[in-house]
Scaffold this active site. Structure first.
Site, PDB file in Angstrom:
ATOM      1  N   HIS A 104       0.804  -1.126  -0.078  1.00  0.00           N
ATOM      2  CA  HIS A 104      -0.206  -0.049  -0.168  1.00  0.00           C
ATOM      3  C   HIS A 104       0.892   1.294  -0.082  1.00  0.00           C
ATOM      4  O   HIS A 104       0.670   2.174  -0.814  1.00  0.00           O
ATOM      5  CB  HIS A 104      -0.729  -0.092   1.133  1.00  0.00           C
ATOM      6  CG  HIS A 104      -1.742  -1.005   1.344  1.00  0.00           C
ATOM      7  ND1 HIS A 104      -3.321  -1.128   0.781  1.00  0.00           N
ATOM      8  CD2 HIS A 104      -1.968  -2.643   1.420  1.00  0.00           C
ATOM      9  CE1 HIS A 104      -3.801  -2.168   0.845  1.00  0.00           C
ATOM     10  NE2 HIS A 104      -3.062  -3.136   1.343  1.00  0.00           N
ATOM     11  N   SER A 130       1.937  -7.707  -7.819  1.00  0.00           N
ATOM     12  CA  SER A 130       2.594  -8.554  -8.360  1.00  0.00           C
ATOM     13  C   SER A 130       1.951  -9.005  -9.798  1.00  0.00           C
ATOM     14  O   SER A 130       3.042  -9.163 -10.739  1.00  0.00           O
ATOM     15  CB  SER A 130       2.801 -10.019  -7.593  1.00  0.00           C
ATOM     16  OG  SER A 130       3.319  -9.689  -6.223  1.00  0.00           O
ATOM     17  N   ASP A 183      -6.312   5.410   1.672  1.00  0.00           N
ATOM     18  CA  ASP A 183      -6.360   4.167   1.335  1.00  0.00           C
ATOM     19  C   ASP A 183      -7.590   3.454   1.532  1.00  0.00           C
ATOM     20  O   ASP A 183      -8.486   3.859   2.443  1.00  0.00           O
ATOM     21  CB  ASP A 183      -5.255   3.215   1.948  1.00  0.00           C
ATOM     22  CG  ASP A 183      -4.925   1.925   1.604  1.00  0.00           C
ATOM     23  OD1 ASP A 183      -5.677   1.147   2.180  1.00  0.00           O
ATOM     24  OD2 ASP A 183      -4.016   1.558   0.757  1.00  0.00           O
ATOM     25  N   ALA A 209      -6.204 -13.022   1.979  1.00  0.00           N
ATOM     26  CA  ALA A 209      -6.900 -11.683   1.545  1.00  0.00           C
ATOM     27  C   ALA A 209      -7.707 -11.801   0.222  1.00  0.00           C
ATOM     28  O   ALA A 209      -8.482 -12.585   0.317  1.00  0.00           O
ATOM     29  CB  ALA A 209      -5.643 -10.202   1.299  1.00  0.00           C
ATOM     30  N   GLU A 210      -7.418 -10.832  -0.787  1.00  0.00           N
ATOM     31  CA  GLU A 210      -8.406 -11.076  -1.997  1.00  0.00           C
ATOM     32  C   GLU A 210      -7.873 -11.754  -2.948  1.00  0.00           C
ATOM     33  O   GLU A 210      -8.283 -11.656  -4.334  1.00  0.00           O
ATOM     34  CB  GLU A 210      -9.006  -9.435  -2.338  1.00  0.00           C
ATOM     35  CG  GLU A 210      -8.138  -8.840  -3.186  1.00  0.00           C
ATOM     36  CD  GLU A 210      -6.713  -8.321  -2.878  1.00  0.00           C
ATOM     37  OE1 GLU A 210      -6.075  -7.630  -3.483  1.00  0.00           O
ATOM     38  OE2 GLU A 210      -6.339  -8.529  -1.699  1.00  0.00           O
ATOM     39  N   GLN A 211      -6.566 -12.427  -2.632  1.00  0.00           N
ATOM     40  CA  GLN A 211      -5.774 -13.078  -3.588  1.00  0.00           C
ATOM     41  C   GLN A 211      -6.894 -14.067  -4.481  1.00  0.00           C
ATOM     42  O   GLN A 211      -6.422 -14.300  -5.443  1.00  0.00           O
ATOM     43  CB  GLN A 211      -4.563 -13.566  -3.364  1.00  0.00           C
ATOM     44  CG  GLN A 211      -3.756 -12.495  -2.819  1.00  0.00           C
ATOM     45  CD  GLN A 211      -2.574 -13.156  -1.597  1.00  0.00           C
ATOM     46  OE1 GLN A 211      -2.313 -14.206  -1.843  1.00  0.00           O
ATOM     47  NE2 GLN A 211      -1.871 -12.186  -1.273  1.00  0.00           N
ATOM     48  N   TRP A 253      -2.250  -8.118  -6.227  1.00  0.00           N
ATOM     49  CA  TRP A 253      -2.350  -7.113  -7.448  1.00  0.00           C
ATOM     50  C   TRP A 253      -1.224  -6.365  -7.875  1.00  0.00           C
ATOM     51  O   TRP A 253      -0.946  -6.576  -9.268  1.00  0.00           O
ATOM     52  CB  TRP A 253      -3.422  -6.380  -7.081  1.00  0.00           C
ATOM     53  CG  TRP A 253      -3.896  -5.579  -8.222  1.00  0.00           C
ATOM     54  CD1 TRP A 253      -3.852  -4.206  -8.628  1.00  0.00           C
ATOM     55  CD2 TRP A 253      -4.334  -6.063  -9.506  1.00  0.00           C
ATOM     56  NE1 TRP A 253      -4.296  -4.075  -9.712  1.00  0.00           N
ATOM     57  CE2 TRP A 253      -4.457  -5.105 -10.355  1.00  0.00           C
ATOM     58  CE3 TRP A 253      -4.571  -7.421  -9.995  1.00  0.00           C
ATOM     59  CZ2 TRP A 253      -5.277  -5.546 -11.668  1.00  0.00           C
ATOM     60  CZ3 TRP A 253      -5.445  -7.665 -11.103  1.00  0.00           C
ATOM     61  CH2 TRP A 253      -5.545  -6.662 -11.921  1.00  0.00           C
ATOM     62  N   THR A 282      -5.748   0.276  -4.197  1.00  0.00           N
ATOM     63  CA  THR A 282      -4.543  -0.445  -4.717  1.00  0.00           C
ATOM     64  C   THR A 282      -4.585  -1.754  -5.320  1.00  0.00           C
ATOM     65  O   THR A 282      -3.841  -2.358  -5.861  1.00  0.00           O
ATOM     66  CB  THR A 282      -3.481  -0.656  -3.281  1.00  0.00           C
ATOM     67  OG1 THR A 282      -4.184  -1.065  -2.391  1.00  0.00           O
ATOM     68  CG2 THR A 282      -2.855   0.710  -3.027  1.00  0.00           C
ATOM     69  N   GLN A 296      11.533  -8.793  -6.750  1.00  0.00           N
ATOM     70  CA  GLN A 296      10.756  -9.511  -7.714  1.00  0.00           C
ATOM     71  C   GLN A 296      10.810  -8.649  -8.902  1.00  0.00           C
ATOM     72  O   GLN A 296      10.931  -9.438  -9.901  1.00  0.00           O
ATOM     73  CB  GLN A 296       9.302  -9.351  -7.245  1.00  0.00           C
ATOM     74  CG  GLN A 296       8.473 -10.422  -7.872  1.00  0.00           C
ATOM     75  CD  GLN A 296       7.023 -10.304  -6.906  1.00  0.00           C
ATOM     76  OE1 GLN A 296       6.842 -11.056  -6.402  1.00  0.00           O
ATOM     77  NE2 GLN A 296       5.845  -9.427  -7.799  1.00  0.00           N
TER      78      GLN A 296
END
Length: 486
Positions: free
Chosen positions: A18, A376, A125, A394-396, A374, A147, A356
């Site tokens: 974030h 990534s 946020d 989470a929301e993955q 997100w 985000t 990464q």
């Protein structure tokens, strides 16, 4: 003193993804218009959820002077115990709201002192909805910087409408084995992939309260781009009960090693340099991703079976209840199958934390096994590297669905894997070596997905270039900020 600058105050949530995206959009805005300046109010994350990398990163912000961007570290709220803070819900429900008083003091000082700027907006946020009240007190318009993606933003608004307007029992729905239609998705969404926060009464309560509040903002910036999420953005824009949505992405931090972590070892770079183009599969599961020994062994065996060269960022799960952040193994062979490192010498590398962006940017990398955060996924699209989805928390799971089913831009290892920090409901059945091996082969050999990802990579770069869709969105926003000053 004339107000020569229009000033924005950014308040990111205290998580590395974030904070980093917030700084990237701040840089973008001040670079686009010399009349803007930005102050970022930094809520330092509680020690349980941050490894040394984020602490170092936050420290580096204060030391790095950026033109017309300044940072104010808010005093850290000490009223909650480590035991309480291990729950992310406490962080959202209590820890962040406890910082409202500090944010209020800073904004009060900024509005009182004679300055060369005038505050034209407070940008929050999605986890900082409580700060809207602070902005309202000073009669300053609030904006949301989201985000994650537009499909997920639409899911949040839809869940709130289901609960408040249609009187649906969302908890019952999320525990049923069914599918629902979400306006921002074309394909029906399986309820088992719901964002984990809406699957418990406490989590849902937090989500509903914050989404009701977020409907009050003046506009929403989303870290996505029109060409990627055309349907989702058109759906949000058509809904008059949702504030205007501006796709401004991809907002990425492309400076290697800038998250306060170490750089990639020369030896690893040399090894990558020696590999053929697009031949290496890279495995990396984000700042919170780690697996137990049984799963690690399956991944290792699966990689061996795939026959593809690999670079694997392997992290050790937190050993105590005082932290949620994984660490590096001193000796990874303690969890790997016997003889694995010897057998794969030359065709694979097991490393600890990995920068990464540096890895994804390398010409040898041709596939990315990802936890589907997100940021990534946007990075992998930017570099044209196809992903295989292995969501963790989470929301993955929803991001994975979006990429595989909705957009056809990724290969599925799993969509419903869940090792969750938010709920007790973890779906962590072991993913077998056979599944992993065959999916890695598919990732590296699926020409259709690779072609689509390469095309989307070009579109992501065009979107932020002059004349592109996100470039235009940011231009409209800047005009709005400047109008607020008059």
């Amino acid at each position: 003193m004339a107000n020569t600058f229009s000033e924005l105050v950014f308040i990111p949530a205290p998580g590395v993804g974030h904070i980093m995206s917030t700084i990237e959009i701040a840089k973008l805005l001040v670079n686009r218009d010399q009349r803007l300046m930005i102050t970022v109010l930094v809520i330092k994350p509680p020690s349980v959820s941050s490894g040394p990398a984020i602490t170092k990163y936050i420290k580096s912000l204060a030391e790095n002077t950026m033109d017309r961007i300044s940072f104010i570290e808010l005093p850290q709220d000490e009223s909650l115990s480590i035991h309480e803070l291990i729950s992310p819900l406490t962080v959202f429900n209590k820890f962040i709201p406890n910082h409202c008083k500090y944010a209020r003091n800073v904004v009060a000082d900024m509005t009182k002192q004679p300055r060369s700027s005038r505050i034209v907006g407070i940008v929050i946020d999605m986890f900082c909805a409580c700060m809207i009240d602070v902005a309202n007190e000073f009669n300053i318009p609030t904006y949301l910087f989201f985000t994650s993606n537009a499909a997920f933003l639409g899911f949040k608004f839809h869940i709130q409408a289901l609960s408040d307007d249609m009187k649906e029992d969302v908890i019952e729905l999320s525990n049923s084995d069914t599918e629902i239609l979400v306006p921002t998705l074309v394909k029906p969404l399986p309820t088992k992939l719901f964002w984990s926060l809406v699957q418990t009464p406490e989590g849902l309560d937090f989500v509903l309260k914050s989404v009701r509040k977020l409907r009050e903002v003046k506009a929403i910036m989303v870290n996505t781009f029109l060409e990627l999420e055309t349907h989702a953005i058109e759906s949000l824009s058509a809904d008059t009960n949702i504030p205007p949505v501006y796709p401004v992405g991809p907002i990425l931090n492309l400076e290697a090693g800038s998250s306060g972590g170490k750089k990639l070892d020369d030896e690893v770079i040399t090894w990558l340099d020696s590999q053929p183009p697009s031949s290496v599969v890279f495995l990396c599961f984000g700042s919170m991703g780690s697996f137990d020994e049984a799963q690690v062994k399956e991944i290792a065996n699966g990689l061996e079976q795939s026959g593809h060269p690999f670079l694997w960022s392997l992290r050790r799960p937190p050993s105590d209840k005082k932290s949620r952040a994984p660490t590096d193994y001193e000796d990874p062979s303690v969890v790997l199958p016997e003889g694995f490192l010897e057998r794969t010498r030359g065709i694979g590398k097991v490393i600890g934390w990995a920068p990464q962006v540096t890895v994804l940017a390398h010409h040898a990398v041709g596939g990315f096994v990802s936890h589907c955060g997100w940021n990534s996924l946007l990075e992998s699209l930017w570099f044209g590297v196809p992903s295989a989805t292995w969501p963790v928390y989470a929301e993955q799971q929803m991001n994975a669905f979006d990429m595989v089913v909705e957009l056809g831009l990724a290969v599925e290892i799993k969509l419903d894997y869940r090792k969750d920090v938010f709920t007790t409901k973890s779906n962590t059945a072991i993913v077998t070596a056979k599944e992993i091996g065959s999916k890695v082969k598919q990732l590296m050999e699926d020409y259709e997905v690779r072609t689509k990802v390469k095309a989307m990579s070009a579109k992501s770069r065009s979107a932020v270039a002059e004349g592109g869709s996100s470039y235009a969105s940011i231009g409209c926003l800047i005009q709005e900020f400047l109008r607020n000053a008059s």
